[in-house]
Motif scaffolding. Structure first.
Motif, PDB file in Angstrom:
ATOM      1  N   LEU A  54       0.846  -1.175   0.000  1.00 44.92           N
ATOM      2  CA  LEU A  54       0.000   0.000   0.000  1.00 44.92           C
ATOM      3  C   LEU A  54       0.888   1.233   0.000  1.00 44.92           C
ATOM      4  O   LEU A  54       1.769   1.370   0.864  1.00 44.92           O
ATOM      5  CB  LEU A  54      -0.920   0.014   1.219  1.00 44.92           C
ATOM      6  CG  LEU A  54      -2.253  -0.741   1.070  1.00 44.92           C
ATOM      7  CD1 LEU A  54      -2.033  -2.211   0.790  1.00 44.92           C
ATOM      8  CD2 LEU A  54      -3.121  -0.557   2.307  1.00 44.92           C
ATOM      9  N   VAL A 140      -1.672  -1.260  -3.902  1.00 44.95           N
ATOM     10  CA  VAL A 140      -2.833  -0.396  -3.694  1.00 44.95           C
ATOM     11  C   VAL A 140      -2.322   1.039  -3.584  1.00 44.95           C
ATOM     12  O   VAL A 140      -1.531   1.362  -2.692  1.00 44.95           O
ATOM     13  CB  VAL A 140      -3.616  -0.791  -2.432  1.00 44.95           C
ATOM     14  CG1 VAL A 140      -4.818   0.137  -2.248  1.00 44.95           C
ATOM     15  CG2 VAL A 140      -4.082  -2.241  -2.528  1.00 44.95           C
ATOM     16  N   LEU A 205     -10.837  -1.341  -1.979  1.00 41.68           N
ATOM     17  CA  LEU A 205      -9.992  -2.310  -1.276  1.00 41.68           C
ATOM     18  C   LEU A 205     -10.481  -3.733  -1.518  1.00 41.68           C
ATOM     19  O   LEU A 205      -9.674  -4.666  -1.619  1.00 41.68           O
ATOM     20  CB  LEU A 205      -9.978  -2.017   0.227  1.00 41.68           C
ATOM     21  CG  LEU A 205      -9.266  -0.752   0.683  1.00 41.68           C
ATOM     22  CD1 LEU A 205      -9.318  -0.629   2.200  1.00 41.68           C
ATOM     23  CD2 LEU A 205      -7.813  -0.717   0.206  1.00 41.68           C
ATOM     24  N   ALA A 208      -9.060  -4.883  -4.704  1.00 40.30           N
ATOM     25  CA  ALA A 208      -7.664  -5.281  -4.510  1.00 40.30           C
ATOM     26  C   ALA A 208      -7.568  -6.664  -3.886  1.00 40.30           C
ATOM     27  O   ALA A 208      -6.733  -7.479  -4.281  1.00 40.30           O
ATOM     28  CB  ALA A 208      -6.953  -4.239  -3.646  1.00 40.30           C
TER      29      ALA A 208
END
Length: 212
Positions: A54, A140, A205, A208
């Motif tokens: 991330l 991400v 999310l 992802a």
């Protein structure tokens, strides 16, 4: 890849690339002017073989003081989102496109200031080294500054968020991860309708999580 020079972190990279050596070398980085006012370098944290990386913008005030990424209010939003999306924190490496806190002083308060494009470019060697070491399956991307660093200057989070896309041309060629962009969790905190903003953030999310 970022070019070596006075305005680049490239000359501070260690000869041997692993997370411990990178973190140690980054502590002395003077690749751009942000080091002068920041408390410390805030390097990435997480397992060396994380499935997810991330990438945020930069450390905030609390991150700068404590020396860890995503430990402030935005970090709590992120923790909630990861849990609800089914992403195990033990499989996450957290970092930022810029490793020093960029701010302006207003009395005793330090107010976040968006890093410049030159500062993002100067810090890119650290991010590229992290990508090369961790080799995540999914990156991400949290917000526009991170998107510029990972996906290129033409990528627009507002148009392409929540879509699996290839990494940009400036990341190491050997990194074959897929990227999913979303807003930075701090944007959820600033949104007029936090519930709606969080729902969109969570949905990205979840994309992802399914992509890994």
């Amino acid at each position: 890849m970022a070019k070596d020079g006075n305005n680049s972190a490239a000359r501070f990279l260690p000869d041997h690339l692993d997370l411990a050596s990178l973190r140690g070398a980054a502590a002395a980085c003077e690749g751009c002017g942000l080091y002068r006012n920041a408390t410390r370098t805030v390097f990435g944290e997480g397992p060396a073989e994380a499935r997810f990386m991330l990438v945020g913008e930069q450390p905030g005030d609390q991150e700068d003081l404590k020396g860890h990424p995503f430990v402030g209010p935005a970090g709590r939003v992120l923790d909630r989102g990861l849990e609800e999306a089914g992403i195990d924190r033990d499989e996450v490496y957290l970092t930022n496109a810029v490793k020093h806190f960029s701010f302006t002083s207003r009395g005793k308060r330090r107010i976040h200031q968006k890093p410049t494009a030159a500062e993002v470019d100067a810090c890119r060697p650290w991010l590229n080294a992290e990508l090369a070491v961790v080799r995540p399956e999914v990156v991400v991307v949290l917000g526009a500054t991170a998107a510029r660093a990972v996906l290129g200057r033409d990528f627009r989070v507002t148009r392409q968020r929540g879509e699996p896309v290839p990494l940009g041309d400036d990341v190491p060629a050997e990194v074959t991860a897929v990227a999913v962009a979303t807003v930075h969790p701090s944007a959820v905190l600033r949104a007029p309708d936090r519930d709606a903003a969080y729902a969109g953030f969570l949905a990205d999310l979840q994309v992802a999580a399914r992509t890994a």
